[in-house]
Scaffold this motif. Structure first.
Motif, short mmCIF file in Angstrom:
data_model
loop_
_atom_site.label_atom_id
_atom_site.label_comp_id
_atom_site.label_asym_id
_atom_site.label_seq_id
_atom_site.Cartn_x
_atom_site.Cartn_y
_atom_site.Cartn_z
N ILE A 67 0.84 -1.21 0.00
CA ILE A 67 0.00 0.00 0.00
C ILE A 67 0.87 1.25 0.00
O ILE A 67 0.60 2.23 -0.71
N ALA A 68 1.95 1.24 0.79
CA ALA A 68 2.86 2.38 0.85
C ALA A 68 3.50 2.63 -0.50
O ALA A 68 3.63 3.79 -0.95
N ILE A 182 5.74 12.30 4.09
CA ILE A 182 4.38 11.94 4.51
C ILE A 182 4.14 10.44 4.35
O ILE A 182 3.56 9.79 5.23
N THR A 183 4.60 9.87 3.23
CA THR A 183 4.40 8.43 3.02
C THR A 183 5.13 7.62 4.07
O THR A 183 4.58 6.67 4.65
N ALA A 184 6.39 7.99 4.33
CA ALA A 184 7.17 7.27 5.35
C ALA A 184 6.53 7.42 6.73
O ALA A 184 6.45 6.45 7.50
N TYR A 187 2.88 5.44 6.86
CA TYR A 187 2.93 3.98 6.83
C TYR A 187 3.91 3.41 7.86
O TYR A 187 3.77 2.25 8.26
N GLY A 188 4.86 4.23 8.31
CA GLY A 188 5.66 3.81 9.45
C GLY A 188 4.83 3.72 10.71
O GLY A 188 4.90 2.74 11.46
N VAL A 189 3.98 4.74 10.92
CA VAL A 189 3.09 4.73 12.09
C VAL A 189 2.07 3.60 11.98
O VAL A 189 1.77 2.91 12.96
N VAL A 190 1.53 3.40 10.77
CA VAL A 190 0.56 2.32 10.56
C VAL A 190 1.19 0.97 10.89
O VAL A 190 0.57 0.12 11.55
N LYS A 195 1.40 -3.77 14.31
CA LYS A 195 2.22 -4.80 14.94
C LYS A 195 2.34 -4.63 16.46
O LYS A 195 2.93 -5.49 17.12
N ALA A 196 1.78 -3.56 17.01
CA ALA A 196 1.94 -3.31 18.44
C ALA A 196 1.31 -4.41 19.28
O ALA A 196 1.87 -4.83 20.30
N ASP A 197 0.15 -4.93 18.85
CA ASP A 197 -0.48 -5.99 19.65
C ASP A 197 0.34 -7.28 19.58
O ASP A 197 0.41 -8.03 20.56
N ASP A 198 0.99 -7.55 18.43
CA ASP A 198 1.86 -8.73 18.34
C ASP A 198 3.06 -8.59 19.26
O ASP A 198 3.48 -9.55 19.91
N VAL A 199 3.62 -7.36 19.30
CA VAL A 199 4.74 -7.11 20.21
C VAL A 199 4.30 -7.29 21.66
O VAL A 199 4.99 -7.92 22.47
N GLY A 200 3.10 -6.76 21.97
CA GLY A 200 2.57 -6.92 23.32
C GLY A 200 2.34 -8.36 23.70
O GLY A 200 2.65 -8.79 24.81
N LEU A 201 1.81 -9.14 22.75
CA LEU A 201 1.57 -10.56 23.00
C LEU A 201 2.89 -11.30 23.24
O LEU A 201 2.99 -12.14 24.14
N HIS A 202 3.91 -10.94 22.47
CA HIS A 202 5.23 -11.56 22.65
C HIS A 202 5.80 -11.23 24.02
O HIS A 202 6.33 -12.10 24.72
#
Length: 325
Positions: A67-68, A182-184, A187-190, A195-202
């Motif tokens: 998408i980016a 703007i693109t960086a 989509y960097g924030v996105v 992935k924040a919940d995956d990091v939290g789960l880990h």
């Protein structure tokens, strides 16, 4: 000869200073232009994560990357050249184009408010995309890029309007920097959000008590973060859209609405201690109200009027059937 070499070195040094100053100017102008587009950026950041909902974790980042890449192609290969040609040969069209984009932003914000207040949310797909296959992934990426095109166009036109007085090469360089930054950023924030919940789960599965608690807190916090981001996106759309419409109407000769807002800002600015903040807040709220009013009209035209017509047609059809029996 030594004198000529010294003169040449002086010229090179002067040219280097001039080039450095030009780079600084481009960076500063790009920064100002990007700030003006902040409301659209927040909306773009809030909208994109829903396109990876339902996919397996290993597909999330590749989808965001696709998408980016599509977003950057939109900005650099289509929107930037068209915007530059427009500013060079038809600059008088910039204000109407901006106002069309402002109306779209106001409509988007008002539509989200309407859906939240009435419960008439757009239908979401019920089957996870991961269970459907690659064609669904391709379709979702295409849809995300199409949505991004509208938001990217608005970002670039807002940025262009801020640097319309610059020379053509400077405008091109500034818009290119804005497109990349703007693109960086978006989509960097996105990617971080997705992935924040995956990091939290880990982290939650790690042995350390503090680390595990941090992970669980992160997993619990992400739905709230997305909800807050969505709300901020709605306010930002109404605020930016309303401000664009007020300024555009003033430039096209209808001065009363913008003068009223400006007068309010001046009155609030005189309040001791907190005047500047109140002035900014008052102008922001007034712009948001203007955006909400315009957006509500568009929502009524696109949603409420067709629905009433359909209901009337259904009722008429029912009466016809009843008469036939």
């Amino acid at each position: 000869m030594p004198g000529g070499l010294a003169a040449l070195l002086d010229d090179i040094a002067a040219f280097a200073k001039l080039a450095a100053a030009s780079i600084d100017d481009v960076g500063a102008a790009a920064g100002r232009a990007s700030v003006k587009a902040a409301g659209v950026v927040v909306d773009d950041t809030a909208v994109t994560p829903r396109y990876v909902h339902g996919f397996t974790p290993d597909r999330e980042l590749p989808i965001i990357r696709r998408i980016a890449a599509g977003s950057l192609r939109n900005k650099v290969l289509i929107i930037l050249p068209v915007a530059l040609l427009l500013s060079q040969f038809l600059p008088w069209l910039l204000t109407p184009v901006l106002m069309i984009g402002g109306t779209y932003l106001a409509f988007e914000g008002a539509e989200k408010l309407y859906e939240a207040l009435t419960g008439h949310h757009q239908e979401k797909r019920s089957v996870p995309a991961a269970a459907v296959g690659p064609e669904t992934e391709k379709s979702m990426v295409s849809g995300a890029i199409r949505t991004d095109f509208i938001l990217s166009a608005e970002i670039m036109v807002i940025a262009l309007n801020e640097v319309a007085d610059e020379a053509l090469p400077s405008r091109a360089a500034i818009l290119l920097v804005v497109a990349l930054v703007i693109t960086a950023l978006v989509y960097g924030v996105v990617a971080l959000i997705v992935k924040a919940d995956d990091v939290g789960l880990h982290l939650a599965q790690r042995p350390g008590r503090a680390v595990a608690a941090t992970g669980r807190m992160l997993v619990r916090a992400m739905p709230r973060v997305l909800a807050v981001l969505s709300t901020v996106g709605i306010v930002a759309m109404l605020w930016v859209g309303g401000h664009i419409l007020l300024v555009g109407a003033d430039e096209l000769g209808w001065h009363a609405p913008y003068e009223l807002v400006h007068h309010l800002e001046e009155l609030l600015h005189d309040v001791a201690g907190v005047g500047p903040f109140l002035s900014w807040l008052g102008g922001t709220l007034a712009s948001a109200v203007a955006g909400a009013l315009v957006g509500a009209v568009v929502v009524a035209v696109l949603h409420l009027v067709p629905r009433r017509r359909n209901l009337g047609a259904d009722a008429a059809g029912g009466e016809t059937v009843g008469a036939g029996h």
